[in-house]
Design an enzyme around this catalytic site. Structure first.
Site, PDB file in Angstrom:
ATOM      1  N   ASP A 142      50.926  63.026  44.574  1.00  0.00           N
ATOM      2  CA  ASP A 142      49.508  63.859  44.315  1.00  0.00           C
ATOM      3  C   ASP A 142      48.790  62.907  43.638  1.00  0.00           C
ATOM      4  O   ASP A 142      49.069  62.475  42.341  1.00  0.00           O
ATOM      5  CB  ASP A 142      49.740  65.149  43.899  1.00  0.00           C
ATOM      6  N   THR A 151      44.057  68.696  47.391  1.00  0.00           N
ATOM      7  CA  THR A 151      45.425  68.810  47.592  1.00  0.00           C
ATOM      8  C   THR A 151      45.745  69.505  48.637  1.00  0.00           C
ATOM      9  O   THR A 151      46.689  68.913  49.747  1.00  0.00           O
ATOM     10  CB  THR A 151      46.140  69.305  46.327  1.00  0.00           C
ATOM     11  N   ARG A 162      51.567  74.865  47.363  1.00  0.00           N
ATOM     12  CA  ARG A 162      50.744  74.231  48.443  1.00  0.00           C
ATOM     13  C   ARG A 162      51.383  72.797  48.777  1.00  0.00           C
ATOM     14  O   ARG A 162      51.283  72.348  50.080  1.00  0.00           O
ATOM     15  CB  ARG A 162      49.308  74.046  48.338  1.00  0.00           C
ATOM     16  N   HIS A 199      45.195  62.382  48.007  1.00  0.00           N
ATOM     17  CA  HIS A 199      43.858  61.969  47.620  1.00  0.00           C
ATOM     18  C   HIS A 199      43.901  60.953  46.285  1.00  0.00           C
ATOM     19  O   HIS A 199      44.941  60.617  46.090  1.00  0.00           O
ATOM     20  CB  HIS A 199      42.979  63.247  47.149  1.00  0.00           C
ATOM     21  N   HIS A 208      38.641  64.680  41.770  1.00  0.00           N
ATOM     22  CA  HIS A 208      38.418  63.902  43.130  1.00  0.00           C
ATOM     23  C   HIS A 208      37.995  65.023  44.097  1.00  0.00           C
ATOM     24  O   HIS A 208      37.535  66.003  43.643  1.00  0.00           O
ATOM     25  CB  HIS A 208      40.070  63.677  43.893  1.00  0.00           C
TER      26      HIS A 208
END
Length: 560
Positions: free
Chosen positions: A53, A94, A178, A368, A501
């Site tokens: 992540d 995310t 998630r 990302h 981000h």
């Protein structure tokens, strides 16, 4: 004769590989070294997908001197490195990132347009993994009310389950719900995520199982999580951390209860003011805990124990929490990646011992990247800054009242999108497209708004380059807004400390893509690859159907 056959093999390789974006040729500086480690036609026993992540591509090169030989360097040394890998859509968050990696498509098709997004039908904000129709398992907290129900397409894990008549298992593991749920897909045996606070347990929902398996219960009963509530200091002498900024600076958030964001951190003491076990998420120990649990899952679920391919989706989320808190140029982020490298080595060694070296396949990418802290960029004279949302809102409300007599024509503003109350537009006798265009022109006059596009433009025009293409790939007609805003480069809606981000700029789109293990050649390429290519590549490796909404292309040049 041997040289002739070698020449024929090389000519065949250069004439048959790649899609329009991924053609293997001399000009593109692609290097492929054939190092077969598996017999033709055999599938890996276990396919491990790793998403780190908020991992920028340059972390691979920036921290290279600090990495050991068994983690990132092993993947590069034994496998294939796609050095010019990018997200091909906006927004780079995310939820959409994890969904895109495993479905092989973009939010335009899989429907996960944000972590939280506005539900136009029910007139409310919703969470990407939210499901009020399930029950928590392993906790009574609402943190267990989760499933992949909002994702509209299959993952390659789903396709593997269908292909193997549900005999191949799929398990998702992540600190974030998630990060576990979306990669695991709709048919997964289970997805597990970490519930911190005062519990410190791995949980799931009744979407998967009604009770926790014994191995999960035993893990939760162990002292694994509690053992990481200890001092966090740099793994090596902090003076050697020359790849990051000073330890004490004005660009970091830190933890409640500690005056300065500087090493060391007493996590056991600080946990009292930082949501208990949740503090682990913002330290490298969150990744270590994830590794512990992933290895327990391999053993507990017998993953890779037979010749029917299983899928393990692992997301390392602590890197994102650390980046948001301390920023991409911090000592904390450097130490986190040095320690993640050790955890990867530990995981790979475990796979060697349990599944067997050469019997599993791994890919590693990110959901990302992240921007350098704008306040830091400003301090070194790089154009950057922060969006004044209050000023924008005041100006916009004035425009709406003066133009339409009411501000109620706008229903919601979120994720850089403006949602109109279409019923109100119709009641006022207005033309929807005219209203979209007028708002777009108004927003374009505001400070630090770079570009504005309407839903009509996204739906009626085909874009093939630039941020317009990225926006269109992220635009879902049923779920996205009426007007889409793009901020100036490195201007963010965020606090003055830490990184974030979401944009279509290189610092957010350029992320690692590494493959190694069974069926993977050794090599590297500067050819552009995109995130949706991953799932079709894994499907091609396994000889199964592509995910049903996949738009990416298999990277044939790296498959042995």
């Amino acid at each position: 004769m041997k040289n002739i056959f070698s020449l024929i093999a090389v000519l065949f390789l250069f004439s048959s590989c790649g899609s329009q974006n991924n053609v293997v040729d001399v000009k593109a500086e692609t290097t492929v070294v054939s190092t077969s480690i598996s017999k033709t036609g055999e599938r890996p026993k276990l396919l491990v997908g790793i998403v780190v992540d908020q991992m920028r591509y340059d972390y691979l090169t920036r921290f290279d001197a600090k990495f050991g030989e068994g983690g990132f360097k092993r993947m590069i040394g034994e496998g294939f490195n796609c050095k010019n890998n990018h997200f091909n859509y906006v927004p780079t968050y995310t939820g959409p990132g994890h969904a895109s990696v495993y479905t092989g498509t973009t939010p335009k098709y899989h429907g996960i347009i944000g972590n939280n997004f506005y539900d136009k039908e029910n007139k409310e904000m919703v969470y990407c993994a939210q499901d009020d129709n399930v029950k928590p398992v392993g906790t009574e907290d609402k943190a267990g009310l989760m499933s992949p129900n909002r994702m509209q397409t299959t993952t390659f894990g789903d396709e593997n389950r269908l292909f193997t008549q549900m005999r191949g298992k799929t398990i998702g593991v992540s600190l974030k719900d998630r990060g576990a749920i979306l990669p695991a897909g709709h048919t997964a045996n289970a997805a597990y995520w970490f519930h911190g606070k005062d519990e410190g347990s791995w949980i799931t929902s009744t979407f998967y199982v009604n009770t926790l398996p014994q191995w999960v219960t035993e893990f939760n009963s162990s002292t694994s999580a509690e053992s990481y509530l200890k001092e966090w200091n740099t793994l090596y002498d902090i003076s050697t951390y020359t790849e990051s900024g000073s330890d004490e600076n004005n660009f970091e958030g830190g933890f409640k209860g500690k005056e300065k964001a500087t090493f060391p951190y007493d996590l056991k003491v600080l946990s009292k003011d930082n949501r208990g076990f949740d503090i682990l998420k913002a330290t490298p120990y969150g990744n270590s805990l994830t590794t512990d649990f992933a290895m327990a899952a391999i053993k507990g679920e017998n993953l890779g124990a037979d010749n029917i391919t299983d899928v393990l989706a692992v997301s390392f989320s602590a890197t994102d929490y650390v980046g948001h808190n301390f920023g991409v140029n911090s000592k904390e982020i450097e130490d986190t990646y040095i320690r993640l490298d050790k955890d990867l080595e530990r995981l790979f060694n475990y796979l060697d011992a349990t599944v067997g070296k050469g019997e599993y396949t791994v890919f590693l990418t990110a959901d990302h990247g992240a921007v350098d802290v704008p306040a830091y960029l400003q301090s070194v004279n790089v154009p950057a800054g922060y969006v004044d949302n209050k000023d924008r809102k005041e100006k916009f409300n004035t425009f709406l009242i003066e133009t339409y007599g009411t501000k109620d024509i706008v229903e919601n503003i979120s994720n850089h999108q403006i949602f109109l109350d279409r019923a109100k537009v119709k009641t006022l006798g207005l033309n929807l497209i005219d209203v979209q265009n007028a708002i777009a022109m108004e927003q374009l006059t505001y400070k630090n708004v770079s570009k504005v596009y309407t839903a009509n433009a996204m739906s009626s025009t085909s874009f093939s380059t630039g941020v317009e293409e990225l926006l269109q790939n992220g635009f879902n007609q049923k779920r996205s807004g009426d007007v889409i805003l793009v901020n100036d480069t490195a201007f963010i809606s965020y606090g003055r400390t830490g990184s974030t981000h979401g944009s279509g700029l290189n610092y957010d789109t350029h992320v690692p893509l590494l493959f190694f293990g069974k069926g993977i050649k050794h090599g590297e390429t500067f050819n552009k690859t995109i995130i949706p290519d991953i799932a079709p590549t894994m499907s091609a490796l396994l000889g199964i159907s592509f995910p049903n909404g996949a738009t990416g292309q298999p990277l044939g040049f790296l498959i042995d």
